[in-house]
Design a protein around this motif. Structure first.
Motif, PDB file in Angstrom:
ATOM      1  N   ASP A 203      -3.087  -3.334  -1.012  1.00 41.43           N
ATOM      2  CA  ASP A 203      -3.088  -3.825   0.377  1.00 41.43           C
ATOM      3  C   ASP A 203      -3.978  -5.055   0.524  1.00 41.43           C
ATOM      4  O   ASP A 203      -3.623  -6.013   1.228  1.00 41.43           O
ATOM      5  CB  ASP A 203      -3.579  -2.722   1.313  1.00 41.43           C
ATOM      6  N   ILE A 204      -5.151  -5.008  -0.107  1.00 44.50           N
ATOM      7  CA  ILE A 204      -6.065  -6.152  -0.014  1.00 44.50           C
ATOM      8  C   ILE A 204      -5.444  -7.379  -0.654  1.00 44.50           C
ATOM      9  O   ILE A 204      -5.457  -8.474  -0.071  1.00 44.50           O
ATOM     10  CB  ILE A 204      -7.410  -5.815  -0.693  1.00 44.50           C
ATOM     11  N   TYR A 205      -4.894  -7.219  -1.852  1.00 46.16           N
ATOM     12  CA  TYR A 205      -4.270  -8.357  -2.526  1.00 46.16           C
ATOM     13  C   TYR A 205      -3.111  -8.905  -1.701  1.00 46.16           C
ATOM     14  O   TYR A 205      -2.902 -10.124  -1.627  1.00 46.16           O
ATOM     15  CB  TYR A 205      -3.783  -7.945  -3.913  1.00 46.16           C
ATOM     16  N   ASN A 206      -2.355  -8.018  -1.066  1.00 45.85           N
ATOM     17  CA  ASN A 206      -1.244  -8.471  -0.230  1.00 45.85           C
ATOM     18  C   ASN A 206      -1.764  -9.288   0.952  1.00 45.85           C
ATOM     19  O   ASN A 206      -1.188 -10.313   1.318  1.00 45.85           O
ATOM     20  CB  ASN A 206      -0.445  -7.265   0.258  1.00 45.85           C
ATOM     21  N   ASP A 207      -2.852  -8.819   1.565  1.00 50.07           N
ATOM     22  CA  ASP A 207      -3.446  -9.564   2.679  1.00 50.07           C
ATOM     23  C   ASP A 207      -3.931 -10.935   2.228  1.00 50.07           C
ATOM     24  O   ASP A 207      -3.896 -11.904   3.006  1.00 50.07           O
ATOM     25  CB  ASP A 207      -4.629  -8.788   3.269  1.00 50.07           C
TER      26      ASP A 207
ATOM     27  N   ARG B 284       5.956   3.047  -2.138  1.00 53.25           N
ATOM     28  CA  ARG B 284       7.196   2.345  -2.462  1.00 53.25           C
ATOM     29  C   ARG B 284       7.508   1.279  -1.415  1.00 53.25           C
ATOM     30  O   ARG B 284       7.957   0.185  -1.732  1.00 53.25           O
ATOM     31  CB  ARG B 284       8.361   3.338  -2.570  1.00 53.25           C
ATOM     32  N   GLY B 285       7.252   1.620  -0.159  1.00 60.10           N
ATOM     33  CA  GLY B 285       7.480   0.639   0.905  1.00 60.10           C
ATOM     34  C   GLY B 285       6.561  -0.560   0.782  1.00 60.10           C
ATOM     35  O   GLY B 285       6.991  -1.713   0.957  1.00 60.10           O
ATOM     36  N   ARG B 286       5.287  -0.294   0.475  1.00 61.30           N
ATOM     37  CA  ARG B 286       4.334  -1.402   0.350  1.00 61.30           C
ATOM     38  C   ARG B 286       4.636  -2.262  -0.878  1.00 61.30           C
ATOM     39  O   ARG B 286       4.488  -3.497  -0.843  1.00 61.30           O
ATOM     40  CB  ARG B 286       2.911  -0.840   0.299  1.00 61.30           C
ATOM     41  N   LEU B 287       5.084  -1.625  -1.957  1.00 57.65           N
ATOM     42  CA  LEU B 287       5.500  -2.379  -3.139  1.00 57.65           C
ATOM     43  C   LEU B 287       6.700  -3.257  -2.793  1.00 57.65           C
ATOM     44  O   LEU B 287       6.766  -4.432  -3.182  1.00 57.65           O
ATOM     45  CB  LEU B 287       5.847  -1.436  -4.283  1.00 57.65           C
ATOM     46  N   GLY B 288       7.645  -2.715  -2.046  1.00 58.68           N
ATOM     47  CA  GLY B 288       8.820  -3.490  -1.653  1.00 58.68           C
ATOM     48  C   GLY B 288       8.444  -4.726  -0.856  1.00 58.68           C
ATOM     49  O   GLY B 288       9.007  -5.811  -1.055  1.00 58.68           O
ATOM     50  N   ILE B 289       7.489  -4.590   0.052  1.00 61.04           N
ATOM     51  CA  ILE B 289       7.051  -5.738   0.860  1.00 61.04           C
ATOM     52  C   ILE B 289       6.394  -6.791  -0.033  1.00 61.04           C
ATOM     53  O   ILE B 289       6.653  -8.000   0.113  1.00 61.04           O
ATOM     54  CB  ILE B 289       6.076  -5.263   1.947  1.00 61.04           C
ATOM     55  N   ALA B 290       5.544  -6.348  -0.977  1.00 63.65           N
ATOM     56  CA  ALA B 290       4.889  -7.303  -1.874  1.00 63.65           C
ATOM     57  C   ALA B 290       5.920  -8.039  -2.731  1.00 63.65           C
ATOM     58  O   ALA B 290       5.817  -9.259  -2.939  1.00 63.65           O
ATOM     59  CB  ALA B 290       3.874  -6.578  -2.756  1.00 63.65           C
ATOM     60  N   LEU B 291       6.913  -7.312  -3.228  1.00 68.71           N
ATOM     61  CA  LEU B 291       7.973  -7.954  -4.021  1.00 68.71           C
ATOM     62  C   LEU B 291       8.763  -8.952  -3.185  1.00 68.71           C
ATOM     63  O   LEU B 291       9.090 -10.047  -3.639  1.00 68.71           O
ATOM     64  CB  LEU B 291       8.911  -6.874  -4.578  1.00 68.71           C
TER      65      LEU B 291
END
Length: 227
Positions: free
Chosen positions: A181-185, A210-217
């Motif tokens: 989450d931090i890296y995504n931010d 899985r949802g958060r991984l999908g957003i990062a991808l």
């Protein structure tokens, strides 16, 4: 005897005979109303039957009779969490901390409750206290990192989470997820993707991860993989 009657009530509950367990536990009140263990047995049976108000009242009776009764406070914490009554859960957990100030698990539980209630500074202090008691406890550093993240101290949070993961915590997927989450931010998408994938190695069926991984991808323009 008292111990035999309490044991029978517990055995009935373990066999799934909830109403019988409650009736047996309540029958003990006829001769031992002042015994906290009796009220605990009643509380567990009431909770098993879905009678949360009655269970809460019974746990409170046990705690009033025996202020040192940790089982009663644990029961109150559990009930309050079920209701999302964070203030009630925090109050009960703080009693446990006062009873056992060196109990690392209690400080960790208190930190989690403060996080859930949005009291991030207190969550941070509770996690730091847990780590002070047990300097090799990775879970304490993970909670510290989460609190720092909530306080927008991203660099400090990243350091705490990485250090916590190095100490092999009991719940590494939480640390990897928060790190993602931090890296995504920070828009460090490859790092976020790696962190989420590490988390999923531990808990592969977690839909949130899985949802958060999908957003990062998706944000990294890896659209096919994101889908």
């Amino acid at each position: 005897t008292l111990q035999a009657d309490i044991g029978l009530a517990v055995a009935l509950l373990l066999q799934g005979k909830k109403q019988e367990a409650l009736e047996k536990a309540r029958s003990i009140l006829e001769y031992r109303r002042e015994e906290g263990r009796v009220w605990n047995a009643i509380a567990y049976a009431e909770r098993a039957l879905g009678h949360t108000d009655e269970a809460k009242a019974a746990f409170e009776s046990a705690a009033q009779l025996e202020p040192w009764n940790r089982d009663a406070y644990n029961g109150l914490v559990s009930l309050a969490q079920t209701r999302k009554d964070w203030n009630g859960a925090i109050d009960a957990e703080r009693h446990i901390v006062r009873l056992e100030p060196e109990n690392v698990a209690a400080w960790l539980g208190l930190s989690e409750l403060y996080l859930a209630s949005g009291r991030y500074e207190r969550a941070l202090k509770s996690a730091e206290k847990a780590f002070e008691i047990s300097p090799t406890n990775g879970d304490a550093l993970l909670l510290k990192g989460c609190a720092l993240y909530a306080l927008k101290r991203l660099s400090d949070a990243t350091e705490a989470l990485k250090s916590g993961l190095d100490l092999k915590p009991l719940r590494p997927s939480l640390g990897w997820g928060w790190l993602g989450d931090i890296y995504n931010d920070m828009r460090l998408y490859p790092e976020a993707i790696y962190a989420f994938r590490e988390a999923l190695k531990v808990t592969p069926k977690d839909p949130s991860l899985r949802g958060r991984l999908g957003i990062a991808l998706k944000d990294d323009l890896q659209l096919e993989e994101a889908l």
